[in-house]
Each structure stands twice: as C-alpha cells, then as structure tokens.
Design an enzyme around this catalytic site. Structure first.
Site, PDB file in Angstrom:
ATOM      1  N   SER A 142      41.362  45.112  31.761  1.00 38.97           N
ATOM      2  CA  SER A 142      42.407  44.368  31.943  1.00 38.97           C
ATOM      3  C   SER A 142      42.045  43.038  31.281  1.00 38.97           C
ATOM      4  CB  SER A 142      43.016  43.904  33.370  1.00 38.97           C
ATOM      5  OG  SER A 142      43.626  42.536  33.592  1.00 38.97           O
ATOM      6  N   TYR A 155      39.608  41.469  41.747  1.00 39.82           N
ATOM      7  CA  TYR A 155      40.145  42.166  40.775  1.00 39.82           C
ATOM      8  C   TYR A 155      39.549  41.879  39.604  1.00 39.82           C
ATOM      9  CZ  TYR A 155      43.673  44.079  37.681  1.00 39.82           C
ATOM     10  OH  TYR A 155      44.465  44.664  36.701  1.00 39.82           O
TER      11      TYR A 155
END
Ligand code: NAD
Length: 252
Positions: A142, A155
């Site tokens: 990501s 995350y």
C-alpha cells in the site's frame, strides 16, 4: 500481455482489487485459482470469470492459517500442475484509532492477515516455484507501506512489513528465475475503502490528514489489475524487488 497456459493463484479474489485482477488475468489466458475467506464472494468471482469464457477454481481459505495456505497451494498444483503467478493480495484495514488506544487484539488481527498471510503464501508458493525455476509474485502492500496516514499505524506497519518480505524474498530468488514485486495502491474504490469512509464519518479520522486525491477520484480496481497483469507477465522480465506505486499521485 498474455498468460496463455499459465496458472495464477490470487488471494482476496472475492472482492475489489483481487476480483478485478482475477478477471484480468483470466481474460489474458491464465487459469485462475481463486482464494478467499468469503465463499459466496469467491464463487461469484468464479462465475464472472466463467461468463467471460475464463477457467478457474475457487478454494476457501483463511490466509492467516498455515493449513489453509498449504491446502490452497497443494490443490492448485494437484489441479493444474504448476503455479506461474501468485497475487498475494488478501488484506484488511485496521479500526482507526489514536496510537495508544489501539487494542493489542487489533494489532494481532491486522498482523496475522496482512503480514503472516503474505509470509505463509510466499513460504509455500515459493517452494513450488523454486522446483519449477520460474514464477512471478506480486504482494499487495500500500502507499501506507512507504509512508503513513493518521490513525492507522498498525496497518501502515503491516504494509511496511509486506515490502520487507518482498525485498527479502526477491533478493533470495533473483537468480532462480522468480520475480517478486510489491504493488502499492493509493485509494481504490473497494469494500475496504467503503469501511474507511464509514470510519471517517464516525469521526475516527483526522480530516486534515486525509490523503490527497490528486486526480479527484479513487482508482477503479481495474486500474490496479492492469499493473498486476503487467507484473505477472514477461513484459516485466527485468523487474524484481520493485515497490510499484499506482496511486494517482497520492504520494507526491
Ligand atoms: N482499497 C484500497 O484503497 C487499498 C489501498 C492500498 C492497499 N490496499 C490493499 O489491497 C488489498 C485488497 O484490498 P481491497 O481494497 O481489494 O479489499 P476488499 O475488502 O475489497 O477485498 C479483500 C478480499 O480479501 C478477503 N480476505 C480478507 N481477509 C482474508 C483472509 N484472512 N483470508 C482470505 N481472504 C481474506 C476478503 O474476503 C475480500 O474478498 C489489501 O491487501 C489491501 O490492504 C487497498
């Protein structure tokens, strides 16, 4: 780009980037092994692929469970004989929270899917690819794997770890005909971002820190699927260990 006679295993194939990529890989000739925790969603992806003339199977698995991972790898080999492409993509978003409010259980939940799931997939698929002497792996990281966003520290850490696993594995397999790259999407219109919006609306996010949508929109999952297909194919023959950002300028 073409993947005729190639076998592609895709995790998180039931939704979003995984579904769009499964459909793209099947459309350029790959036989697809769809892996997802959600049976209905995975079977729906298979139905869509069959409707467009593609071939594949669905295997239900929790990517964070070693026995499930070994089962999907074994089944892929039993049914199709080899694994040429592995899109190691399943992942989940954390509950947005200020750092000191993040529960330990939330840390474990995110790490078990986003890091352990990617690790286990690599561990068992690379054994197969090593025997073949060929393969292409794409791990979904990501933009949160190269910088962070507010309230998603765990995350972000999990996606930094995906990049670490990618580089470590790429280094080890570079001379063995196996390429391993990381894909870093920015904001993509999927079920995952729908939950982000919901959390934002509940006030858990700091608005000033919202990522800049420089193109004024999220990506469609199909725009990520194009890069997945490229990395999977021989067109990307000199790429390994790369951290490929597809983010509409978000990290500028
Ligand atoms: N959507 C974005 O903006 C965005 C941005 C950057 C990175 N990503 C990453 O892209 C990947 C795909 O995300 P998406 O947006 O398509 O999400 P999504 O929620 O639309 O799809 C994820 C799929 O993974 C499956 N899954 C979740 N946990 C699983 C488990 N333990 N075992 C097996 N399957 C499981 C879900 O059932 C779902 O079908 C994730 O790794 C995510 O972190 C997404």
């Amino acid at each position: 780009m073409e993947l005729t006679n190639k076998v592609a295993v895709i995790t998180g194939a039931g939704s979003g980037i995984g579904r769009a990529s499964s459909m793209k890989l099947a459309s350029i000739g790959a036989k697809v092994v769809l892996v997802d925790f959600n049976k209905e969603a995975g079977e729906e992806t298979l139905k869509l692929i069959n409707e467009q003339g593609g071939q594949g199977i669905f295997i239900r698995a929790d990517v964070s469970k070693s026995e499930d991972v070994q089962n999907y790898v074994n089944q892929a080999v039993e049914v199709y004989g080899h694994i040429d492409v592995f899109f190691n993509n399943a992942g989940i978003i954390q509950k947005f929270a200020p750092f000191t409010s993040i529960e330990e259980s939330e840390f474990d939940r995110i790490m078990s899917v986003n890091v352990k799931g990617v690790f286990l997939g690599l561990k068992y698929v690379l054994k197969v690819m090593d025997k073949q002497g060929s393969g292409s792996v794409i791990n979904t990281a990501s933009t949160a794997g190269i910088r962070s966003e507010h309230s998603v520290a765990v995350y972000s850490a999990s996606k930094h770890a995906v990049i670490g696993l990618t580089k470590g594995a790429a280094l080890e397999y570079a001379k063995k005909g196996i390429r391993i790259n990381a894909l870093c999407p920015g904001g993509v219109q999927t079920a995952l971002t729908a939950s982000v919006t919901e959390q934002f609306e509940k006030g858990g996010y700091i608005p000033e820190e919202l990522p800049n949508m420089r193109m004024g929109r999220y990506a469609a999952p199909e725009e990520l699927a194009e890069m997945v297909a490229y990395l999977a194919s021989e067109k990307a023959s000199y790429m390994t260990g790369s951290v490929v950002v597809v983010d509409g300028g978000l990290t500028l």
